[in-house]
Design a protein around this motif. Structure first.
Motif, PDB file in Angstrom:
ATOM      1  N   GLY A  12     -32.630   0.020  18.873  1.00 16.67           N
ATOM      2  CA  GLY A  12     -31.335  -0.623  18.703  1.00 16.67           C
ATOM      3  C   GLY A  12     -30.168   0.075  19.370  1.00 16.67           C
ATOM      4  O   GLY A  12     -29.020  -0.328  19.177  1.00 16.67           O
ATOM      5  N   THR A  13     -30.432   1.121  20.149  1.00 19.30           N
ATOM      6  CA  THR A  13     -29.341   1.797  20.847  1.00 19.30           C
ATOM      7  C   THR A  13     -28.920   0.992  22.077  1.00 19.30           C
ATOM      8  O   THR A  13     -29.664   0.150  22.573  1.00 19.30           O
ATOM      9  N   SER A  14     -27.741   1.265  22.557  1.00 16.28           N
ATOM     10  CA  SER A  14     -27.233   0.529  23.712  1.00 16.28           C
ATOM     11  C   SER A  14     -26.225   1.384  24.475  1.00 16.28           C
ATOM     12  O   SER A  14     -25.700   2.381  23.959  1.00 16.28           O
ATOM     13  N   LEU A  15     -25.969   0.995  25.705  1.00 16.37           N
ATOM     14  CA  LEU A  15     -24.973   1.642  26.542  1.00 16.37           C
ATOM     15  C   LEU A  15     -24.021   0.569  27.047  1.00 16.37           C
ATOM     16  O   LEU A  15     -24.436  -0.391  27.698  1.00 16.37           O
ATOM     17  N   SER A  16     -22.756   0.712  26.715  1.00 18.06           N
ATOM     18  CA  SER A  16     -21.762  -0.265  27.138  1.00 18.06           C
ATOM     19  C   SER A  16     -20.599   0.465  27.788  1.00 18.06           C
ATOM     20  O   SER A  16     -20.367   1.643  27.547  1.00 18.06           O
ATOM     21  N   GLY A  17     -19.880  -0.245  28.629  1.00 18.19           N
ATOM     22  CA  GLY A  17     -18.755   0.393  29.304  1.00 18.19           C
ATOM     23  C   GLY A  17     -17.854  -0.601  29.980  1.00 18.19           C
ATOM     24  O   GLY A  17     -18.299  -1.631  30.474  1.00 18.19           O
ATOM     25  N   GLY A  18     -16.564  -0.286  29.985  1.00 17.21           N
ATOM     26  CA  GLY A  18     -15.594  -1.107  30.691  1.00 17.21           C
ATOM     27  C   GLY A  18     -14.672  -1.911  29.814  1.00 17.21           C
ATOM     28  O   GLY A  18     -13.690  -2.472  30.298  1.00 17.21           O
ATOM     29  N   SER A  19     -14.950  -1.995  28.511  1.00 20.33           N
ATOM     30  CA  SER A  19     -14.057  -2.749  27.641  1.00 20.33           C
ATOM     31  C   SER A  19     -12.712  -2.034  27.533  1.00 20.33           C
ATOM     32  O   SER A  19     -12.659  -0.825  27.291  1.00 20.33           O
ATOM     33  N   GLY A  20     -11.649  -2.787  27.732  1.00 13.85           N
ATOM     34  CA  GLY A  20     -10.331  -2.181  27.666  1.00 13.85           C
ATOM     35  C   GLY A  20      -9.265  -3.083  28.258  1.00 13.85           C
ATOM     36  O   GLY A  20      -9.519  -4.266  28.544  1.00 13.85           O
ATOM     37  N   PRO A  21      -8.061  -2.556  28.450  1.00 14.34           N
ATOM     38  CA  PRO A  21      -6.965  -3.356  29.010  1.00 14.34           C
ATOM     39  C   PRO A  21      -7.324  -3.894  30.395  1.00 14.34           C
ATOM     40  O   PRO A  21      -7.967  -3.210  31.189  1.00 14.34           O
ATOM     41  N   LEU A  22      -6.895  -5.112  30.670  1.00 10.27           N
ATOM     42  CA  LEU A  22      -7.187  -5.787  31.930  1.00 10.27           C
ATOM     43  C   LEU A  22      -5.880  -6.246  32.568  1.00 10.27           C
ATOM     44  O   LEU A  22      -5.015  -6.810  31.898  1.00 10.27           O
ATOM     45  N   TYR A  23      -5.751  -5.992  33.877  1.00  7.01           N
ATOM     46  CA  TYR A  23      -4.571  -6.412  34.630  1.00  7.01           C
ATOM     47  C   TYR A  23      -5.043  -7.104  35.906  1.00  7.01           C
ATOM     48  O   TYR A  23      -5.988  -6.642  36.558  1.00  7.01           O
ATOM     49  N   GLY A  24      -4.406  -8.218  36.257  1.00 12.87           N
ATOM     50  CA  GLY A  24      -4.853  -8.920  37.441  1.00 12.87           C
ATOM     51  C   GLY A  24      -3.846  -9.918  37.962  1.00 12.87           C
ATOM     52  O   GLY A  24      -2.733 -10.059  37.435  1.00 12.87           O
ATOM     53  N   MET A  25      -4.263 -10.626  39.010  1.00 12.80           N
ATOM     54  CA  MET A  25      -3.418 -11.655  39.616  1.00 12.80           C
ATOM     55  C   MET A  25      -4.297 -12.733  40.246  1.00 12.80           C
ATOM     56  O   MET A  25      -5.337 -12.424  40.832  1.00 12.80           O
ATOM     57  N   GLN A  26      -3.850 -13.974  40.109  1.00 12.98           N
ATOM     58  CA  GLN A  26      -4.526 -15.098  40.729  1.00 12.98           C
ATOM     59  C   GLN A  26      -3.602 -15.753  41.752  1.00 12.98           C
ATOM     60  O   GLN A  26      -2.390 -15.807  41.565  1.00 12.98           O
ATOM     61  N   LEU A  27      -4.214 -16.256  42.819  1.00 15.07           N
ATOM     62  CA  LEU A  27      -3.495 -16.991  43.854  1.00 15.07           C
ATOM     63  C   LEU A  27      -4.190 -18.334  44.031  1.00 15.07           C
ATOM     64  O   LEU A  27      -5.397 -18.377  44.299  1.00 15.07           O
ATOM     65  N   ALA A  28      -3.454 -19.426  43.847  1.00 19.09           N
ATOM     66  CA  ALA A  28      -4.040 -20.767  43.931  1.00 19.09           C
ATOM     67  C   ALA A  28      -3.328 -21.575  45.010  1.00 19.09           C
ATOM     68  O   ALA A  28      -2.100 -21.543  45.121  1.00 19.09           O
ATOM     69  N   VAL A  29      -4.128 -22.302  45.793  1.00 21.81           N
ATOM     70  CA  VAL A  29      -3.605 -23.203  46.820  1.00 21.81           C
ATOM     71  C   VAL A  29      -4.023 -24.621  46.446  1.00 21.81           C
ATOM     72  O   VAL A  29      -5.199 -24.966  46.539  1.00 21.81           O
ATOM     73  N   PRO A  30      -3.075 -25.467  45.986  1.00 16.25           N
ATOM     74  CA  PRO A  30      -3.424 -26.837  45.589  1.00 16.25           C
ATOM     75  C   PRO A  30      -3.935 -27.664  46.770  1.00 16.25           C
ATOM     76  O   PRO A  30      -3.343 -27.651  47.849  1.00 16.25           O
ATOM     77  N   ILE A  31      -5.042 -28.361  46.560  1.00 13.74           N
ATOM     78  CA  ILE A  31      -5.582 -29.295  47.539  1.00 13.74           C
ATOM     79  C   ILE A  31      -5.195 -30.723  47.152  1.00 13.74           C
ATOM     80  O   ILE A  31      -4.819 -31.532  47.999  1.00 13.74           O
TER      81      ILE A  31
END
Length: 225
Positions: A67-86
């Motif tokens: 039942g052991t596991s290794l996890s990583g990366g959970s935490g604050p997230l920052y990002g940006m999206q760029l959309a071009v309408p079709i």
């Protein structure tokens, strides 16, 4: 692979943006005296930028015995999206994000403990489908769905030792835009990134891994030009 994904996403968005600019700047033919004047059509926006912040919940990198596991990366997230309408309901989408979390060993009953740091970079491109506007004017609600493919870059550091791994991911998400003005809005989005962690690239050991779900829950602003 990561460079290829970045270049492919950038070229797709640049091509779509160039086509839109050319179409909008092309001269409009004048109607002849015999032909009826067409009714005016509302023009599409040129581009939409959406910076956001929230939380990234990473799935297990590997499952161990008892039942052991290794996890990583959970935490604050920052990002940006760029959309071009079709069209009014379809846009091409590019996304880049960064999450900073801890590498954690999970132990049944005891919970778990942190053994290092785990950083994740996400780069992907796809489409966004907008539903009809639910309300009008200020506070208008526009539900939408996103889907795409890309890459996840992982950087793991344990006691001064570091490793890197890049894997393919596909994603799907649901969200809603709330109009705050004519060109500014509030965005709420939940998205699932699905992919396998390349344990062999990261550690040198040929350990099989399963596809895992990595969820992001974010809020941000949209700026339409």
């Amino acid at each position: 692979m990561l460079s290829f994904v970045r270049i492919a996403c950038a070229l797709t968005l640049i091509t779509a943006l160039s086509v839109k600019v050319a179409a909008q700047t092309a001269p409009t033919p004048q109607p002849s005296s015999q032909s009826p004047v067409p009714s005016p059509k509302s023009s599409l926006s040129l581009v939409q930028i959406a910076p956001y912040a929230g939380y990234y919940y990473a799935g297990n990198l590997a499952d161990g015995p008892l039942g052991t596991s290794l996890s990583g990366g959970s935490g604050p997230l920052y990002g940006m999206q760029l959309a071009v309408p079709i069209t009014k309901s379809l846009s091409l989408l590019g996304n880049a994000a960064y999450a900073d979390g801890n590498l954690r060993v999970g132990v049944p009953i005891l919970g778990g403990f942190d053994v290092g740091s785990a950083k994740t970079w996400l780069f992907d491109g796809g489409i966004q489908l907008n539903a009809p506007t639910l309300t009008r004017g200020r506070g208008a609600l526009v539900p939408f769905a996103q889907a795409g493919v890309g890459a996840a870059r992982h950087a793991i550091d344990v006691s001064g030792l570091s490793s890197r791994s890049t894997n393919f991911v596909w994603n799907a998400g649901l969200g809603v835009d709330v109009a705050l003005g004519s060109s500014v809005g509030l965005r709420l989005l939940a998205k699932d990134y699905v992919g396998k962690f390349d344990m062999q690239e990261a550690t040198g050991f040929d350990v099989s891994s399963k596809s895992r779900d990595n969820w992001s829950f974010v809020a941000g602003l949209t700026f339409t030009f």
